[in-house]
Design an enzyme around this catalytic site. Structure first.
Site, mmCIF file in Angstrom:
data_model
loop_
_atom_site.group_PDB
_atom_site.id
_atom_site.type_symbol
_atom_site.label_atom_id
_atom_site.label_comp_id
_atom_site.label_asym_id
_atom_site.label_seq_id
_atom_site.Cartn_x
_atom_site.Cartn_y
_atom_site.Cartn_z
ATOM 1 N N ASN A 56 40.036 -5.097 120.795
ATOM 2 C CA ASN A 56 40.651 -4.344 121.889
ATOM 3 C C ASN A 56 42.145 -4.103 121.700
ATOM 4 O O ASN A 56 42.712 -3.242 122.335
ATOM 5 C CB ASN A 56 40.399 -5.032 123.234
ATOM 6 C CG ASN A 56 40.656 -6.516 123.186
ATOM 7 O OD1 ASN A 56 40.070 -7.226 122.375
ATOM 8 N ND2 ASN A 56 41.541 -6.996 124.027
ATOM 9 N N CYS A 79 45.543 -8.475 129.560
ATOM 10 C CA CYS A 79 45.436 -9.833 130.090
ATOM 11 C C CYS A 79 46.634 -10.680 129.695
ATOM 12 O O CYS A 79 46.978 -11.634 130.369
ATOM 13 C CB CYS A 79 44.172 -10.497 129.580
ATOM 14 S SG CYS A 79 42.799 -9.377 129.524
HETATM 15 C C1 LIG Z 1 37.804 -5.123 128.543
HETATM 16 C C2 LIG Z 1 37.137 -6.037 127.607
HETATM 17 C C3 LIG Z 1 36.334 -7.098 128.062
HETATM 18 C C4 LIG Z 1 36.198 -7.406 129.516
HETATM 19 O O1 LIG Z 1 35.429 -6.457 130.204
HETATM 20 P P1 LIG Z 1 35.526 -6.391 131.789
HETATM 21 O O2 LIG Z 1 34.489 -5.392 132.173
HETATM 22 O O3 LIG Z 1 36.900 -5.946 132.124
HETATM 23 O O4 LIG Z 1 35.194 -7.747 132.297
HETATM 24 C C5 LIG Z 1 35.713 -7.885 127.136
HETATM 25 N N1 LIG Z 1 35.843 -7.654 125.812
HETATM 26 C C6 LIG Z 1 36.588 -6.651 125.332
HETATM 27 C C7 LIG Z 1 36.678 -6.440 123.863
HETATM 28 C C8 LIG Z 1 37.267 -5.814 126.206
HETATM 29 O O5 LIG Z 1 38.021 -4.821 125.732
#
Ligand SMILES: *Cc1c(COP(=O)(O)O)cnc(C)c1O
Length: 396
Positions: free
Chosen positions: A151, A324
């Site tokens: 991400n 985060c």
């Molecule tokens: C955004 C994200 C999550 C969390 O997803 P949510 O729907 O916001 O709980 C988990 N893993 C990755 C790689 C992400 O980008």
């Protein structure tokens, strides 16, 4: 100018998904567990959405469990594998150092409960190799969990090959595909994946809804207790509007995947080429094996947070990595995992575009970042020390 370049944090809802959801707030608001017709219509929508999501990743509808998002799907997948492993005396789990916190924090918790966790090193280019996974697998390994695409730096892992290794050694394989779904082609059968997490708000669907694919024959452990929804695997009245919105957004994204990826890649490469010209900057993550919309740079001598505020003033919404960790003073665990020293891991900028960002806008971003980096360096004591030779440059 107003440019949203933070699509890895979340995306704008598509009109199509929004319109598909509205009737399930206004008219078809029944509870899918109810026997009356308004409830049954909601139940039909639930199953139609399940079929759509399944089709998009080549799964069976019964292999899809709806969750509140990517985090819950990650938690449930890992807890399931851990419990199944414990029954056979297998309490070793393999993952990587640059996973999302939904994975890392779940693993931390399991470690405190007596599981042994191996976090694989990530190569400087942001990739993990199938060979590393093969070497780390032991007789007591119950799960390998490696993210599909990162991400922060956008690197795309060799999921099919890692899946093949796991299949060969009969170890469960989960992948956090939250950044991949709707952006990269996914075929759970061909890719040898046992469990896979997705989240709607990362592909122009609504927030607060996701799904966990779990291969037939693997019995999911529920992490939320209550009613018998989702065939007893996830209690709580189903989020029908959200689920319908997710299915609509995913189907749309998958239909336009190649076209959108081509557009984004073109814009992404303009950004990468432009920003590379800033002296003492470095691209994070492999140049090619990355998400079509991801750009991530470190600029030596500046702080990540200040660049974001100045770019915001110029109408550009960007991020310094994970949503985060922003607000905390700790540098990104992802950048540290690929070996970036603390000094430069602080000065990172992530631009995550979608297909609507034009080439003209990309050029505006490049000019704005150049100006901003110059301005901040002009005020930075670290930069002064670097220029005077008092401190050594890390980047070229
Ligand atoms: C955004 C994200 C999550 C969390 O997803 P949510 O729907 O916001 O709980 C988990 N893993 C990755 C790689 C992400 O980008």
């Amino acid at each position: 100018m107003n440019i949203y370049a933070d699509n890895a944090a979340t995306t704008r809802m598509s009109e199509k998904a929004l319109n598909a959801m509205l009737p399930y707030f206004r008219d078809v608001y029944g509870n899918p567990s109810s026997l009356h017709s308004i409830g049954q219509r909601a139940n039909e929508a639930l199953w139609a959405a399940r079929e759509t999501v399944a089709r998009c990743i080549n799964a069976d509808p019964k292999e899809i469990t709806f969750t509140s998002g990517g985090s819950e799907a990650d938690n449930q997948a890992i807890v399931t594998a851990a419990k199944l492993g414990a029954k056979k005396g297998k309490k070793h789990i393999i993952s990587t150092a640059f996973e999302h916190h939904a994975v890392l924090h779940t693993l931390n918790k399991l470690q405190k409960e007596g599981y042994e966790i191996t976090l694989l090193d990530v190569h400087e280019n942001g990739l993990v190799s199938p060979e590393q996974v093969a070497e780390a697998i032991r007789d007591d390994t119950c799960l390998v969990t490696v993210m599909f695409a990162n991400n922060e730096i956008g690197t795309v892992q060799p999921i099919k090959e890692i899946g093949e290794v796991c299949r060969g050694k009969k170890v469960l394989f989960h992948t956090d595909a939250v950044q991949a779904a709707g952006h990269l082609f996914i075929d759970v059968k061909d890719m040898n994946v046992d469990m896979l997490s997705i989240s709607a708000h990362k592909f122009h669907g609504p927030k607060g809804v996701g799904a966990l694919f779990c291969r037939k024959g693997i019995i999911l452990s529920s992490i939320i207790e209550g009613g018998a929804q989702e065939r007893g695997k996830r209690a709580g009245t189903e989020n029908i509007p959200g689920i319908v919105g997710m299915a609509t957004a995913l189907e749309d994204a998958c239909e336009r995947l190649d076209e959108n990826a081509a557009k984004m890649k073109k814009t992404r490469d303009i950004l990468i080429n432009g920003l590379s010209q800033i002296p003492h900057s470095v691209l994070n993550g492999d140049r090619e094996k990355r998400l079509p919309g991801n750009v991530n740079f470190c600029f030596e001598g500046i702080e990540g947070e200040s660049i974001l505020l100045l770019l915001d003033d110029k109408g550009i919404s960007a991020s310094s990595g994970s949503a985060c960790t922003s607000g905390s003073l700790e540098p990104s665990h992802v950048l540290l995992a690929i070996g970036r020293p603390h000094e430069i891991a602080h000065g990172s900028l992530r631009l995550s575009i979608d297909e609507t960002v034009s080439e003209e806008e990309a050029k505006y971003i490049i000019d704005s970042v150049k100006e901003t980096v110059e301005l901040l360096r002009g005020m930075s004591p670290v930069w002064r020390d670097l220029m005077s030779g008092k401190q050594k440059f890390i980047t070229k």
